[in-house]
Every structure is written in C-alpha cells, then in structure tokens.
Design an enzyme around this catalytic site. Structure first.
Site, short mmCIF file in Angstrom:
data_model
loop_
_atom_site.label_atom_id
_atom_site.label_comp_id
_atom_site.label_asym_id
_atom_site.label_seq_id
_atom_site.Cartn_x
_atom_site.Cartn_y
_atom_site.Cartn_z
N LYS A 151 -40.24 -2.29 70.04
CA LYS A 151 -41.63 -2.25 69.55
C LYS A 151 -41.76 -0.99 68.71
CE LYS A 151 -45.42 -0.86 69.76
NZ LYS A 151 -46.04 -0.18 68.58
N GLU A 196 -38.91 10.69 75.91
CA GLU A 196 -38.73 11.79 74.97
C GLU A 196 -40.11 12.06 74.39
OE1 GLU A 196 -35.95 13.15 75.00
OE2 GLU A 196 -34.37 11.68 75.29
N GLU A 243 -49.60 20.65 70.28
CA GLU A 243 -48.70 20.11 69.26
C GLU A 243 -49.53 19.61 68.07
OE1 GLU A 243 -46.66 16.35 69.99
OE2 GLU A 243 -44.84 17.20 69.16
P1 NAD Z 1 -47.46 7.74 70.20
O1 NAD Z 1 -47.29 8.12 71.61
O2 NAD Z 1 -48.83 7.60 69.65
O3 NAD Z 1 -46.76 6.32 69.92
C1 NAD Z 1 -45.40 6.10 70.16
C2 NAD Z 1 -45.17 4.62 70.39
O4 NAD Z 1 -45.82 4.24 71.60
C3 NAD Z 1 -45.74 3.71 69.30
O5 NAD Z 1 -44.85 2.64 69.08
C4 NAD Z 1 -47.02 3.21 69.92
O6 NAD Z 1 -47.44 1.98 69.41
C5 NAD Z 1 -46.63 3.09 71.38
N1 NAD Z 1 -47.73 3.12 72.34
C6 NAD Z 1 -48.93 3.74 72.23
N2 NAD Z 1 -49.68 3.52 73.32
C7 NAD Z 1 -48.95 2.74 74.16
C8 NAD Z 1 -49.17 2.18 75.44
N3 NAD Z 1 -50.32 2.36 76.10
N4 NAD Z 1 -48.19 1.44 76.01
C9 NAD Z 1 -47.02 1.25 75.36
N5 NAD Z 1 -46.75 1.74 74.14
C10 NAD Z 1 -47.70 2.49 73.54
O7 NAD Z 1 -46.59 8.76 69.36
P2 NAD Z 1 -46.51 8.90 67.78
O8 NAD Z 1 -47.81 9.50 67.32
O9 NAD Z 1 -46.05 7.61 67.21
O10 NAD Z 1 -45.32 9.94 67.61
C11 NAD Z 1 -45.48 11.31 67.59
C12 NAD Z 1 -45.12 11.91 68.95
O11 NAD Z 1 -43.77 11.58 69.29
C13 NAD Z 1 -45.17 13.44 68.95
O12 NAD Z 1 -45.77 13.89 70.13
C14 NAD Z 1 -43.70 13.84 68.94
O13 NAD Z 1 -43.39 15.11 69.46
C15 NAD Z 1 -43.10 12.75 69.76
N6 NAD Z 1 -41.66 12.65 69.49
C16 NAD Z 1 -40.80 13.07 70.45
C17 NAD Z 1 -39.43 13.01 70.23
C18 NAD Z 1 -38.45 13.45 71.28
O14 NAD Z 1 -37.32 13.06 71.18
N7 NAD Z 1 -38.85 14.23 72.26
C19 NAD Z 1 -38.94 12.53 69.00
C20 NAD Z 1 -39.86 12.11 68.05
C21 NAD Z 1 -41.22 12.17 68.31
#
Ligand code: NAD
Length: 501
Positions: free
Chosen positions: A186, A261, A393
């Site tokens: 997804k 992550e 962040e």
């Molecule tokens: P996000 O948490 O908004 O979304 C990530 C994914 O989760 C998307 O595909 C989204 O559709 C899905 N999602 C959202 N709500 C959900 C739910 N209730 N149930 C299941 N899936 C759901 O994150 P983002 O804004 O897309 O990405 C940025 C974040 O990702 C930042 O905090 C960044 O630090 C983190 N990040 C971490 C790493 C790591 O390896 N630690 C790497 C890249 C990004």
C-alpha cells in the site's frame, strides 16, 4: 506545460489502478483520489482509492499464491535469479523511474536517479543474501543437535511513505519476496506514480502471478484494512510515529509481527576539533538533500561554543547558496515539497521558528517561485532545546542550530527529544567519538560521516523512531519464522512419571 512551463513526462498512464492477481484493476467501489503535481498543485492524474473490498481481494490472491504457487517452494538460487532480473530491469528503467518519481514527488532529478540505483541495489543485495545464507546449528556433544529451520510466513503487508517512495518500497519488497512470502503493498497516497511500474517489472522478471499485489488508497481506508486483515500476519510500516502508534494498536488484537520505521529529529554534533569544512558540507547536505524530507535528516545541529559563531556564519552563507529549482533540472539541489498540505505544515514551523530562534537563512518562499511547494533552505540559530523547532519533526528544508559548552551538555541536548533515529558526530578525538556514540540515544550513528549506509547493517530507531530493525539478515529475520528443531542423539532424557514400583 503549466504556468512555470515545466515538462510533463511523456506517456503518463491515463489513471493509476490497483494490481491484483496479475491484473490492473479499478477499485471495487469505483472510488478514486486526486494526485497533484507538486510544482503547480494541479491534479495531473486520478488513482484508484482502495477500500476493504480491494484489500480483501488482494490478500486472497496473495494467500492463494503463497499456498499453492511455486514461489515459496523455489530453491533460493531460483528465487535469487528472479530478484537479479528485477534489479536489472530497475537499473535499465532507472531514467524513466527517476523522471516519474521526480515529477510526482518534487524530488530533484539527480537525487531521484540515485534513489532508483539504490532500489536496484536492494534487490541485488537480497538476491545474493538468500543464496549465501546459512542457518544456525547448536550441538550438545553426544546428546543433541538443534538446528534452525527458516520458513516464509505468508502474506506481508507493506505500507510506505511518500519520501523516496520507490526506493523505500524496494527496501521492503526485496527481503519480503526473497524470503518466499507474498505481499500486498500500500504505497503513500501523495505519490502513487512510480509504484505503478512495479507490476510490469515483476511480471517481466518472472515473479509468479499473485505473489505481488498493490492496492492504492488512503491510509485510513486501504492501509487500515490491510493492518486489520486477519490473514496478514506481518506489517512492515514506514511513516510518522503517530501513524505507527495507530497501526500498533490496530494490529494488537491479531498479535501481528510489526516492523516500524518512524520519524526522527536527529542531531549532528560538531566539536571544535572537527574538520569544519567537511562538517559544514555534510550537515548542509544532511538536512537539505531530498528536500529535507528525509527521516534521517540531521535537523538539529549542536555546535561547540568556541566555533559556534564561525560555524553559524559559514553554514548560513552556504545554505543561501543551495540551489532551489524545478525538480526536473539537473542543477537543482532542493526541489518542490511533495504536497500543499505538507508545504503548509513546513511553512507553519518556519513561522513558529521565527519566534523561537534567530533566522539566519531562508524563512519562506525562495525568490522566483511565487506558487507551488517551494521553500527556501531555512536556518535558525540560537534555538533553545524547549523550542518546538528543536523538538518536533518538520520534514522539510529547515534546520535548528544550538550551541553547547561541554561534552556532557552536548549529550544531554542530543538525547533531549522523543526521537532516536540517527546521530552524526564530528570530532577528531577517538575516545570521545566512541564514547559519545555509545551514549547517544540513536539507532544509527555516523562518526565523521554523512548518512552512508552499508546494506548489511541494521537500520532502525529507538524511542519514538521505531521498533525493530531491518537491514541485512535482520530483514530476513523479520520476514521468516525461525523454527527450532531439536534432535536427540543419546539416551532419551525423560524423567518417568507414574513409574511402576
Ligand atoms: P504517514 O505516517 O502519514 O503515512 C505513511 C503510510 O501510512 C502511507 O502509505 C499512509 O497512507 C499510511 N497510513 C496512514 N494512516 C494509516 C492507518 N491508520 N493505517 C494504515 N496505514 C496508514 O507518513 P508520511 O507522511 O507518508 O511519511 C513521512 C514520515 O515517514 C516522517 O515521519 C518520516 O520520518 C517517516 N519516515 C521514516 C523512515 C524510517 O526509516 N525511519 C523512512 C522514511 C520516512
């Protein structure tokens, strides 16, 4: 062409669909969502908005492929061949992939090209790892041999964010598939374009039908249905810490295997004895590369007081020279942020920062970019640790610089956030660098280096930055069950209960 006269990639698909059981399909309920061009914020395509019905279909296909298909039974060498072919195809299509990624996400094209190469490398790495893999045997002389039997688990649910989307998808797809699982991916709803290339790549490489499935859609709908699906025992998630908490709770009733992550607010600590030129170059790159939308960004820079003024002056001057530009232009160093919602979030932090620190570079839109999601590389100095721009962040091209007087204070400041993903230490004092590395609360530490990662090493964070580690063999550990098999070689060790007199 648009107001800015930037190009649109040739041959864009008409719409973005799901890929289930070897076929591209629309949503069962017909829903779609809009995908925006980050340079103009105009809708350039519609994508299928998956719901529970689509996730159910995808999981059923993945389950069928797992139980009846050849993938999990194949010899590691056979699976490895398919994975190498995938790596070859990703390499061959690197230019196209980067073009689509850069257009959809706003990442500078040169950096998108680097991420495409890394995606290929992820597949090559796990292709090699599974043929080289040996499992443990434990001997008790004359009595027992115990060995570990590694098995794929079933259907892995992979949920990914919008920063470096294709590369982060490869990071989960490669080990999950290498281990013999089936998957449902997804991808993030802001950036679904590059993920639509996987289906063709996998089919051409010979991955059996049903092993890879993709459902697009919103996190709260498609993502949520995947997390709650009873036949998905594993969820590998990369995204925000708060989303991780929701997923953790939603996965709890079924006691799923989780790899998380999450977010970061990583410190770069610069001591007075460091190579200042290298430290400045690295810390400028460390927060402004990938538009600052980077989980491991060194977004808090802690600098020893005796070099603080010089550091801030040189850093600000260099940040002002960072080239903001259109994502498709090769000289661009910072492109457009992914989406207007994210742009607003980053801009609101910049406004907050103006009341919390001393603005020494940037602070708003760059000149010449009146519309679209462009943000000037922004530097705040003298930021106290209680400031929101120190603690939270931002995930954009914004950095906070804070002075320290002693090693103890540097460590206290470094550890003073809820996050613990990465840390970068700049010093030429050998003892201090290792002692600091051992005390800093971070899953990954770089000493006198930018974020340059060997794929064999563990990747993950502590505190609110994550749970579990992936990377190298640890990824295979996550995507396999390790069954212990105990063989008796000697006398049966058996206390007899109910013995006859
Ligand atoms: P996000 O948490 O908004 O979304 C990530 C994914 O989760 C998307 O595909 C989204 O559709 C899905 N999602 C959202 N709500 C959900 C739910 N209730 N149930 C299941 N899936 C759901 O994150 P983002 O804004 O897309 O990405 C940025 C974040 O990702 C930042 O905090 C960044 O630090 C983190 N990040 C971490 C790493 C790591 O390896 N630690 C790497 C890249 C990004």
């Amino acid at each position: 062409m648009n107001d800015y006269q930037t190009p649109v990639p040739a041959d864009l698909p008409e719409r973005i669909q799901h890929y289930i059981d070897g076929e591209s399909v629309d949503s069962a309920e017909g829903g779609t969502f809009e995908v925006l061009n980050p340079v103009t914020n105009e809708t350039y395509i519609h994508a299928a908005a998956g719901t529970k019905a689509d996730v159910d279909r995808a999981v059923a296909a993945a389950r069928r492929a797992f139980e009846t298909g050849p993938w999990r039974e194949m010899l590691p060498r056979e699976r490895s061949r398919v994975l190498h072919r995938i790596a070859d195809l990703v390499e061959d299509r690197g230019d196209r992939l980067a073009e689509l990624e850069s257009f959809d996400s706003g990442l500078p094209i040169t950096q998108a090209l680097g991420q495409a190469r890394r995606a290929a490398e992820n597949f090559r790495f796990f292709a090699d790892l599974i043929v080289a893999q040996a499992d443990d045997v434990y001997k008790v002389p004359g009595r027992q041999v115990n060995y570990v039997s590694r098995k794929p688990i079933g259907v892995a649910g992979l949920i990914t964010p919008w920063n470096t989307p294709f590369m982060l998808e490869s990071w989960k797809l490669a080990p999950a598939l290498a281990a013999g699982n089936s998957v449902v991916l997804k991808p993030a709803e802001f950036t679904p374009l590059s993920a639509s290339l996987w289906a063709g790549i996998f089919a051409e490489a010979g991955l059996p039908t049903g092993v890879f499935n993709l459902v697009n859609g919103l996190g709260e709908q498609a993502g949520d249905a995947l997390v709650k699906h009873p036949e998905v025992p594993l969820i590998s998630f990369t995204g925000e810490s708060s989303t991780g908490q929701t997923i953790f709770a939603n996965a709890a009733p079924a006691l799923k295997g989780l790899s998380m992550e999450l977010g970061g607010k990583s410190p770069a600590v610069v001591f007075a004895d460091a190579d200042l030129e290298a430290a400045i170059n690295a810390t400028v790159f460390g927060v402004f590369s990938l538009n600052g939308e980077r989980c491991t960004a060194g977004s808090r820079i802690l600098v020893e007081r005796s070099i603080y003024d010089e550091f801030v002056e040189r850093y600000a001057a260099q940040a002002k020279r960072v080239k903001v530009g259109f994502p498709h232009e090769r000289e661009t160093e910072v492109g457009a942020l992914v989406h207007p919602e994210h742009f607003e979030k980053v801009m609101s932090y910049i406004e907050i920062g103006k009341g919390e620190g001393r603005l020494v570079a940037g602070g708003g839109r760059p000149e010449g970019f009146p519309t679209g999601n462009f943000v000037a590389p922004t530097v705040f100095a003298d930021v106290p640790s209680e400031a929101r721009i120190f603690q939270e962040e931002i995930f954009g091209p914004v950095v906070a610089i804070t002075p320290f007087d002693s090693e103890e204070e540097a460590l206290e400041l470094a550890n003073d956030t809820k996050y613990g993903l990465a840390a970068y230490i700049w010093t030429n004092d050998l003892k201090r660098s290792h002692n600091f590395a051992q005390s800093v609360q971070a899953g990954m530490v770089w000493l006198n280096s930018n974020n340059v990662r060997d794929l064999r090493t563990p990747f993950g964070g502590v505190k609110a930055s994550g749970l579990g580690h992936e990377g190298g063999y640890r990824s295979l550990d996550f995507y396999t069950d390790q069954q212990a098999v105990h063989i008796n070689l000697g006398e049966v060790h058996n206390p007899v209960f109910g013995k006859a007199d």
